[in-house]
Design an enzyme around this catalytic site. Structure first.
Site, PDB file in Angstrom:
ATOM      1  CE  LYS A  54       6.059 -33.729 -72.937  1.00 52.22           C
ATOM      2  NZ  LYS A  54       6.227 -35.274 -72.407  1.00 52.22           N
ATOM      3  CD  GLN A  98       5.703 -38.304 -74.218  1.00 51.13           C
ATOM      4  OE1 GLN A  98       6.286 -37.252 -74.392  1.00 51.13           O
ATOM      5  NE2 GLN A  98       4.667 -38.668 -73.596  1.00 51.13           N
ATOM      6  CG  ASP A 121      10.093 -36.741 -68.035  1.00 53.28           C
ATOM      7  OD1 ASP A 121       9.346 -35.654 -67.946  1.00 53.28           O
ATOM      8  OD2 ASP A 121       9.846 -37.402 -69.158  1.00 53.28           O
TER       9      ASP A 121
END
Ligand code: NAD
Length: 285
Positions: A54, A98, A121
């Site tokens: 990412k 994460q 997200d």
């Protein structure tokens, strides 16, 4: 019938190239760049790989990335404090934590502490609620990437039957909502469903997101179906495979995603597209 490979790698590369051009143009005009904060807790090797991909993708398109690594024993309060700092920063337009987090931390409380405007997200309850309500929102990256891939290949969803294998908050549930909103008739099967293969065999579009290597064999698939394999499973040999028996299902399906190179790159692409969206929203205020 010749199967068409749904190539997430090439679709993602071309969309990221467009994003790079937009970011370059924006920087030349306003001297501003989108910024993504990526928070990782502990030393989970898979998380390390995902985060580095990412961060690299941000770099490739000319976005700033702010990587924050916290030790596995960090307290929930300290983690939330870090998120609040990023919430307040004007150079940060997206915040990603994460997952999974260590067991002593409540994922829900952490995700809820992210400012909904920066929730790239799409896991914040506000984002998920808006998704269910059919309102404009941040859509979780993997489901968004799947919808983008289907659209890019001109696959019709309206009026078709879709079966989603899995009902997780990050993949199965949101993709079932998006397919429904796109006009498909959606069935969701999960670990409690008797004979999921029979329900899959009725589908024109199958999305496999169970995390079980080789689960979806030819008797799950109707000839001519579109098959999206979300699974990422590491075999004892170290090889990464999806949930679908690729070799045999490829002989039946009209379209199929490879693993790797299918949904994975589309997920990263969606993350950057969500970050861009958040950046543009912030500049319009
Ligand atoms: P999860 O474990 O949270 O959910 C799995 C779901 O599959 C559950 O709803 C469960 O009921 C269902 N399931 C399990 N076994 C089943 C069976 N035999 N039959 C029917 N349903 C069954 O997992 P997740 O986070 O949704 O991820 C699913 C998979 O997708 C994993 O392999 C994960 O690594 C992968 N993934 C890939 C990407 C990507 O970008 N490619 C992104 C997220 C997740």
């Amino acid at each position: 019938m010749k199967m068409i490979l749904l190539n997430g790698k090439t679709v993602s590369a071309s969309r990221l190239q467009k994003l790079k051009e937009l970011a370059t143009e924006e920087f030349s005009v306003s001297n501003r760049r989108p910024g993504l904060a990526v928070i990782r807790v502990g030393d989970d090797p898979a998380s390390k790989i995902y985060v580095s991909r990412k961060v690299r993708a941000c770099h490739d398109v000319g976005f700033n990335s702010f990587e924050c690594l916290l030790p596995s024993h960090v307290s929930q309060e300290e983690l939330i404090q870090k998120i609040k700092e990023f919430n307040a920063r004007s150079d940060t337009h997206g915040i990603l934590v994460q997952l999974p987090l260590p067991k002593h931390i409540q994922e829900g409380s952490v995700i809820s502490s992210i400012s909904p405007e920066k929730d790239v997200d799409g896991f914040h309850p506000m984002s998920l609620g808006k998704l269910v309500a059919g309102e404009q929102t941040m859509i979780p990256c993997t489901p968004l990437g799947i919808m983008t891939l289907l659209t890019e290949y001109g696959i019709t969803m309206k009026g078709r039957r879709a079966t989603v294998i899995g009902r997780s908050r990050i993949v199965g549930r949101p993709i079932s909502i998006l397919l429904d909103q796109a006009g498909a008739t959606v069935t969701v099967v999960h670990s409690q469903t008797p004979h999921p293969e029979a329900l899959c065999r009725e589908a024109d579009i199958v999305v496999a997101a169970a995390g079980k290597a080789g689960l979806v064999t030819t008797n799950w698939i109707k000839p001519g179906a579109v098959v999206i394999d979300v699974g990422i499973n590491r075999l004892a040999s170290g090889k990464i495979v999806g949930d679908v028996d690729f070799e045999n299902v490829a002989k039946l399906a009209s379209h199929l995603t490879p693993v790797p190179g299918g949904v994975g790159p589309m997920t990263i692409c969606s993350l950057l597209e969500n970050t861009w969206k958040s950046f543009k929203n912030s500049s319009s205020h």
